[in-house]
Design an enzyme around this catalytic site. Structure first.
Site, PDB file in Angstrom:
ATOM      1  N   ASP A  19       0.825  -1.210   0.000  1.00  0.00           N
ATOM      2  CA  ASP A  19       0.000   0.000   0.000  1.00  0.00           C
ATOM      3  C   ASP A  19       0.861   1.263   0.000  1.00  0.00           C
ATOM      4  OD1 ASP A  19      -2.371   1.367  -0.067  1.00  0.00           O
ATOM      5  OD2 ASP A  19      -2.752   1.224   2.088  1.00  0.00           O
ATOM      6  N   ASN A  67     -10.772  -2.515  -5.973  1.00  0.00           N
ATOM      7  CA  ASN A  67      -9.957  -1.569  -6.751  1.00  0.00           C
ATOM      8  C   ASN A  67     -10.533  -1.266  -8.141  1.00  0.00           C
ATOM      9  OD1 ASN A  67      -6.808  -2.768  -5.331  1.00  0.00           O
ATOM     10  ND2 ASN A  67      -8.018  -0.976  -4.743  1.00  0.00           N
ATOM     11  N   ARG A  70     -11.715   2.363  -8.882  1.00  0.00           N
ATOM     12  CA  ARG A  70     -10.816   3.507  -9.126  1.00  0.00           C
ATOM     13  C   ARG A  70     -11.051   4.075 -10.532  1.00  0.00           C
ATOM     14  NH1 ARG A  70      -5.182   2.524  -5.923  1.00  0.00           N
ATOM     15  NH2 ARG A  70      -6.142   1.841  -3.976  1.00  0.00           N
TER      16      ARG A  70
HETATM   17  C1  IPE Z   1      -5.489  -2.682  -0.496  1.00  0.00           C
HETATM   18  O1  IPE Z   1      -5.155  -1.347  -0.579  1.00  0.00           O
HETATM   19  C2  IPE Z   1      -5.380  -3.337  -1.848  1.00  0.00           C
HETATM   20  C3  IPE Z   1      -4.048  -3.454  -2.408  1.00  0.00           C
HETATM   21  C4  IPE Z   1      -2.933  -3.081  -1.849  1.00  0.00           C
HETATM   22  C5  IPE Z   1      -3.987  -4.071  -3.700  1.00  0.00           C
HETATM   23  P1  IPE Z   1      -6.252  -0.206  -0.822  1.00  0.00           P
HETATM   24  O2  IPE Z   1      -5.516   1.063  -0.900  1.00  0.00           O
HETATM   25  O3  IPE Z   1      -7.131  -0.559  -1.961  1.00  0.00           O
HETATM   26  O4  IPE Z   1      -7.129  -0.291   0.519  1.00  0.00           O
HETATM   27  P2  IPE Z   1      -7.937   0.846   1.293  1.00  0.00           P
HETATM   28  O5  IPE Z   1      -8.902   1.430   0.315  1.00  0.00           O
HETATM   29  O6  IPE Z   1      -6.951   1.852   1.763  1.00  0.00           O
HETATM   30  O7  IPE Z   1      -8.580   0.128   2.443  1.00  0.00           O
HETATM   31  C1  IPE Z   2      -1.434   0.237  -3.480  1.00  0.00           C
HETATM   32  O1  IPE Z   2      -1.207   1.605  -3.492  1.00  0.00           O
HETATM   33  C2  IPE Z   2      -1.576  -0.355  -4.855  1.00  0.00           C
HETATM   34  C3  IPE Z   2      -2.952  -0.724  -5.214  1.00  0.00           C
HETATM   35  C4  IPE Z   2      -4.002  -0.675  -4.452  1.00  0.00           C
HETATM   36  C5  IPE Z   2      -3.148  -1.195  -6.565  1.00  0.00           C
HETATM   37  P1  IPE Z   2      -2.403   2.624  -3.546  1.00  0.00           P
HETATM   38  O2  IPE Z   2      -2.739   2.891  -4.958  1.00  0.00           O
HETATM   39  O3  IPE Z   2      -3.534   2.160  -2.701  1.00  0.00           O
HETATM   40  O4  IPE Z   2      -1.753   3.926  -2.901  1.00  0.00           O
HETATM   41  P2  IPE Z   2      -2.419   4.916  -1.861  1.00  0.00           P
HETATM   42  O5  IPE Z   2      -2.923   4.085  -0.727  1.00  0.00           O
HETATM   43  O6  IPE Z   2      -3.523   5.602  -2.588  1.00  0.00           O
HETATM   44  O7  IPE Z   2      -1.324   5.829  -1.463  1.00  0.00           O
HETATM   45 MG    MG Z   3      -4.061   2.381  -0.773  1.00  0.00          MG
END
Ligand code: IPE
Ligand code: IPE
Ligand code: MG
Length: 248
Positions: A19, A67, A70
């Site tokens: 993350d 995801n 997004r």
């Molecule tokens: C969890 O991270 C999913 C991955 C790392 C692939 P997210 O960024 O999607 O989770 P939330 O929304 O902060 O809970």
């Molecule tokens: C984790 O990083 C990767 C995926 C969930 C694909 P994020 O994209 O969630 O990054 P933050 O949490 O928005 O910084």
């Molecule tokens: Mg994240």
């Protein structure tokens, strides 16, 4: 005792919620996708370093069932990174004895990605030096539900009776079937939640929440976590041996 997927003592399974890619990029005035790209570089480094650190199984959360919500460009960018990762890493992974597996519901991905993943799984299926799982379109609740449906169908057809369903049978229907339960869960970027990751499998894992964003995570930090893990006392609901001896 009915214990599913209990760990053979010679395995060490690390699960990671990668993350913080977006925040890493934002802090550098870069687009979110640049963070994801850097995150892939970190992943390659961690996969390479893991076997020498004594890790036998590594399971990383790359794309959750949530995801898909997004923005389109970000989802497309992530899909391209999945394609590129398999294309550029497969040969080396195979050479290094890595057994690759995608966990989660692959059917939602485009045909070409499904084919790439299947090809990578088939090519590396007999490798045993290191087991590397990538969670793609993965959701813990969804996985528990699909396993429940499969078993309910079997019961409805009379192939099994409800009382035959134990932890082992249930675990054998999960997308993680055959893998030992994770010993360690790491989440980067300071967030302290599971976000629907491996809900069944993490029952007795040791949790490590790391402030660094995933693109800044290093094998050195991983080594430090493994050191700290050694000093953790995993009791699995029982009590320490010394306590039992002292009471005798
Ligand atoms: C969890 O991270 C999913 C991955 C790392 C692939 P997210 O960024 O999607 O989770 P939330 O929304 O902060 O809970
Ligand atoms: C984790 O990083 C990767 C995926 C969930 C694909 P994020 O994209 O969630 O990054 P933050 O949490 O928005 O910084
Ligand atoms: Mg994240």
């Amino acid at each position: 005792m009915d214990v599913a997927n209990s760990n053979p003592s010679d395995s060490l399974h690390v699960a990671i919620i990668m993350d913080g890619n977006g925040r890493w990029a934002k802090s550098r005035f870069l687009p979110r996708l640049a963070g994801h790209r850097q995150g892939v570089k970190t992943l390659k480094r961690i996969v390479k370093a893991s076997p020498d650190l004594g890790i036998t199984h590594l399971t990383v959360y790359a794309f959750s069932t949530e995801n898909w919500g997004r923005p389109f460009e970000e989802v497309q960018g992530l899909m391209n990174l999945i394609r590129e990762f398999i294309k550029s890493e497969l040969a080396e992974m195979h050479q290094e004895g890595v057994c690759f597996r995608a966990i989660g519901d692959k059917s939602a991905f485009s045909e070409d990605i499904q084919e790439l993943l299947l090809h990578a799984e088939e090519t590396t299926q007999n490798n045993a030096r290191f087991h590397f799982q990538v969670a793609l379109n993965y959701g813990g609740r969804q996985d528990i539900l699909q396993a429940t449906r499969v078993l309910a169908e079997k019961a409805a057809k009379g192939e099994i009776t409800p009382d035959q369903i134990d932890q082992g049978m249930f675990a054998s229907q999960l997308t993680t079937q055959g893998l030992p339960d994770p010993d360690i869960l790491i989440r980067t970027s300071g967030e302290q939640r599971l976000s629907n990751y491996l809900l069944w499998e993490l029952s007795y894992a040791e949790f490590f929440f790391i402030d660094e964003h995933w693109p800044a995570f290093t094998p050195k930090t991983l080594a430090r976590i493994l050191e700290e893990y050694k000093s953790r006392d995993r009791r699995f609901g029982e009590i320490q041996e010394e306590t039992v001896e002292a009471q005798a």
